[in-house]
Motif scaffolding. Structure first.
Motif, PDB file in Angstrom:
ATOM      1  N   ALA A 182      10.800   1.632 -13.041  1.00 21.22           N
ATOM      2  CA  ALA A 182      11.579   0.750 -12.830  1.00 21.22           C
ATOM      3  C   ALA A 182      10.611  -1.305 -13.344  1.00 21.22           C
ATOM      4  O   ALA A 182      11.102  -1.849 -12.884  1.00 21.22           O
ATOM      5  CB  ALA A 182      12.755   0.953 -12.235  1.00 21.22           C
ATOM      6  N   THR A 183       9.601  -0.292 -12.153  1.00 20.92           N
ATOM      7  CA  THR A 183       8.806  -1.300 -11.965  1.00 20.92           C
ATOM      8  C   THR A 183       6.837  -1.391 -12.398  1.00 20.92           C
ATOM      9  O   THR A 183       7.204  -2.942 -12.646  1.00 20.92           O
ATOM     10  CB  THR A 183       8.526  -1.441 -10.329  1.00 20.92           C
ATOM     11  N   SER A 184       6.799  -0.719 -13.253  1.00 21.66           N
ATOM     12  CA  SER A 184       6.026  -1.354 -13.689  1.00 21.66           C
ATOM     13  C   SER A 184       5.499  -2.065 -14.850  1.00 21.66           C
ATOM     14  O   SER A 184       4.220  -2.634 -14.934  1.00 21.66           O
ATOM     15  CB  SER A 184       4.815  -0.091 -14.616  1.00 21.66           C
ATOM     16  N   GLY A 236       5.212  -9.972 -12.943  1.00 24.40           N
ATOM     17  CA  GLY A 236       4.448 -10.064 -11.494  1.00 24.40           C
ATOM     18  C   GLY A 236       4.073  -9.015 -10.774  1.00 24.40           C
ATOM     19  O   GLY A 236       3.531  -8.747  -9.839  1.00 24.40           O
ATOM     20  N   VAL A 237       4.337  -7.915 -11.167  1.00 21.39           N
ATOM     21  CA  VAL A 237       4.131  -6.337 -10.649  1.00 21.39           C
ATOM     22  C   VAL A 237       3.036  -5.789 -11.360  1.00 21.39           C
ATOM     23  O   VAL A 237       2.963  -5.380 -13.114  1.00 21.39           O
ATOM     24  CB  VAL A 237       5.207  -5.633 -10.639  1.00 21.39           C
ATOM     25  N   THR A 247       1.619  -6.609  -5.822  1.00 17.68           N
ATOM     26  CA  THR A 247       0.520  -5.550  -6.356  1.00 17.68           C
ATOM     27  C   THR A 247       0.497  -4.563  -5.426  1.00 17.68           C
ATOM     28  O   THR A 247       0.739  -4.399  -4.313  1.00 17.68           O
ATOM     29  CB  THR A 247      -1.346  -6.464  -6.052  1.00 17.68           C
ATOM     30  N   ILE A 248       0.550  -3.461  -5.916  1.00 16.33           N
ATOM     31  CA  ILE A 248       1.024  -1.675  -5.491  1.00 16.33           C
ATOM     32  C   ILE A 248      -0.618  -0.688  -5.384  1.00 16.33           C
ATOM     33  O   ILE A 248      -0.697  -0.750  -6.877  1.00 16.33           O
ATOM     34  CB  ILE A 248       2.103  -0.960  -6.003  1.00 16.33           C
ATOM     35  N   LEU A 249      -0.599  -1.130  -3.967  1.00 18.04           N
ATOM     36  CA  LEU A 249      -2.704   0.237  -4.145  1.00 18.04           C
ATOM     37  C   LEU A 249      -1.175   1.802  -4.113  1.00 18.04           C
ATOM     38  O   LEU A 249      -0.723   2.042  -3.432  1.00 18.04           O
ATOM     39  CB  LEU A 249      -3.176  -0.335  -3.267  1.00 18.04           C
ATOM     40  N   VAL A 286       0.996  -1.070  -0.025  1.00 16.81           N
ATOM     41  CA  VAL A 286      -0.272  -0.050  -0.305  1.00 16.81           C
ATOM     42  C   VAL A 286       0.648   1.163   0.376  1.00 16.81           C
ATOM     43  O   VAL A 286       1.711   1.302   0.875  1.00 16.81           O
ATOM     44  CB  VAL A 286      -0.735   0.519   1.123  1.00 16.81           C
ATOM     45  N   GLY A 287       0.641   2.023  -1.282  1.00 18.19           N
ATOM     46  CA  GLY A 287       1.781   3.352  -1.093  1.00 18.19           C
ATOM     47  C   GLY A 287       3.191   2.523  -2.298  1.00 18.19           C
ATOM     48  O   GLY A 287       3.744   1.503  -2.638  1.00 18.19           O
ATOM     49  N   ALA A 288       2.792   3.757  -3.148  1.00 15.28           N
ATOM     50  CA  ALA A 288       3.716   4.170  -4.490  1.00 15.28           C
ATOM     51  C   ALA A 288       4.606   5.092  -4.307  1.00 15.28           C
ATOM     52  O   ALA A 288       4.225   5.261  -5.124  1.00 15.28           O
ATOM     53  CB  ALA A 288       2.706   3.800  -5.553  1.00 15.28           C
TER      54      ALA A 288
END
Length: 421
Positions: A113-115, A119-120, A28-30, A6-8
């Motif tokens: 770098a992550t999007s 798996g992300v 998963t990033i919210l 939780v938190g980007a």
């Protein structure tokens, strides 16, 4: 392992990066904002944290986003230079770091770098509505999201900032200690004029006030107004206004800073019209424990050190790296308890050192009240600048910023990270 973050901001995407690189994780990033927030205030990255950035392959991109700040210059109320502390490559010689970047720019680099990593996934405009189940014996942590989805994860990570809702709702309130510094800071972005330069200009304005104006890499200027509150009545007044609207806060700023001198009129007018504005009380976050069951906090949610330390970003990067590293050592299907406890055992002593090394008087000293106090502090800064301009002092006495482990936390090595590197 299925991980919900939780938190980007800074800590969350950094954790996601190293989890993805170590393999075997679904992340998963919210982010509660409906779109990615850019720019923000100035931050710096020092010491061991630079090695984390290097492992992510972002060192060159970081330099390209540098704010262009040449150093720190103390000025008087007429704008005359009192002392200049330029950036000296490889040395800790200024409030300005070699790796100075806007918070939003760094967050954007981490997002980019992550999007697209396997798996992300990012879900913007989405939060945790409730945690349905989480205890030591649970095989998962079950959550309901604000989009009505009910999903199961092996780990829930609160990386949602100093006033983390994950921490507030799911960690015992008695674990939290908020350390007041009796100080407020107001951040904003204003237009750049022909008279502005590429230095961090710092004014000790008297009456426990200070003002900073510094450049960015977007053609605008970043401003910080700060006030140390000398009485409980003052502190109560500011806290009440902090709960109110921006108009009330700006009225207070005009009342407090209108006679500060220098460019204060330009600054206040720019702040009133700016889309970027943040009114913040300076407080430390200390947690007795960083996790409960399958829920853990990282970054400012667990250990915000205050902007006075200049170490918040470094702690976020290092904490995320260490947590990901400890998780990478687990066996497939293993409960994350061992990794979470090891992360805290390894990283907490460094966090406590950073938070404890901040003297209780630093906010008071950096916000002189009487004219003679302003004069004394300016004289001290003038003497310091003169001493630090001596080549012998620079070579032999100034700390070496190129030492990747100069902050007291040698970066742990994790086989899966080394393999990917």
């Amino acid at each position: 392992m299925r991980v919900l973050i939780v938190g980007a901001g800074i800590a969350g995407p950094t954790l996601a990066y190293f989890l993805a690189k170590s393999g075997g994780h679904s992340v998963t990033i919210l982010e509660k904002s409906v779109k990615f927030l850019t720019k923000g205030y100035n931050i710096d990255i020092r010491g061991t944290a630079l090695k984390v950035v290097e492992q992510m392959g972002l060192s060159e991109a970081l330099l390209k986003r540098h704010t262009s700040e040449k150093g720190t210059r103390v000025i008087d109320s007429n704008g005359r230079q009192v002392a200049a502390l330029p950036v000296i490559p490889g040395k800790e010689a200024s409030l300005t770091a070699e790796f100075e970047i806007l918070r939003g720019d760094l967050a954007e680099l981490l997002y980019n770098a992550t999007s697209d990593l396997p798996g992300v996934e990012y879900l913007f405009g989405t939060t945790v509505r409730q945690v349905i189940s989480n205890d030591e014996e649970s095989s998962t942590v079950r959550v309901e999201l604000s989009n009505d989805d009910v999903r199961e994860f092996d780990l829930l990570v609160g990386a949602d900032g100093q006033w983390s809702k994950i921490r507030a709702q799911y960690l015992p309130s008695e674990w939290l200690t908020v350390v007041d510094k009796n100080m407020f800071m107001v951040y904003s972005c204003i237009p750049r004029t022909e008279e502005d330069d590429d230095w961090l200009n710092y004014l000790f304005a008297g009456r426990s006030r200070a003002l900073m104006l510094r450049p960015d890499n977007h053609g605008t200027m970043r401003v910080v107004l700060s006030k140390w509150l000398r009485t409980g009545i003052e502190l109560t007044t500011w806290r009440e206004i902090a709960k109110g609207d921006r108009e009330s806060q700006m009225k207070l700023m005009r009342s407090e800073f209108a006679d500060a001198g220098w460019k204060v009129d330009q600054i206040l007018k720019g702040m009133e019209a700016s889309e970027e504005y943040y009114f913040q009380e300076v407080q430390q976050i200390r947690l007795q424990k960083w996790r409960t069951g399958r829920i853990v906090c990282i970054g400012d949610a667990a250990y915000a050190p205050t902007p006075l330390t200049g170490k918040g970003t470094s702690l976020a990067l290092l904490g995320a790296y260490t947590l990901a590293g400890e998780l990478s050592l687990l066996e497939a299907g293993e409960h994350p308890e061992r990794a979470l406890d090891s992360y805290e055992k390894k990283f907490r002593p460094f966090v406590e050192k950073i938070q404890g090394d901040l003297p209780s008087y630093i906010a008071r000293v950096s916000h002189p009240n009487a004219k003679w106090e302003v004069g004394l502090l300016n004289a001290t800064m003038r003497t310091m600048a003169k001493v630090m301009s001596n080549p012998v002092v620079v070579k032999h006495l100034l700390p070496d910023s190129s030492n990747m482990e100069d902050e007291g936390f040698p970066l742990p090595l994790y086989p899966k990270f080394e393999k990917e590197s």
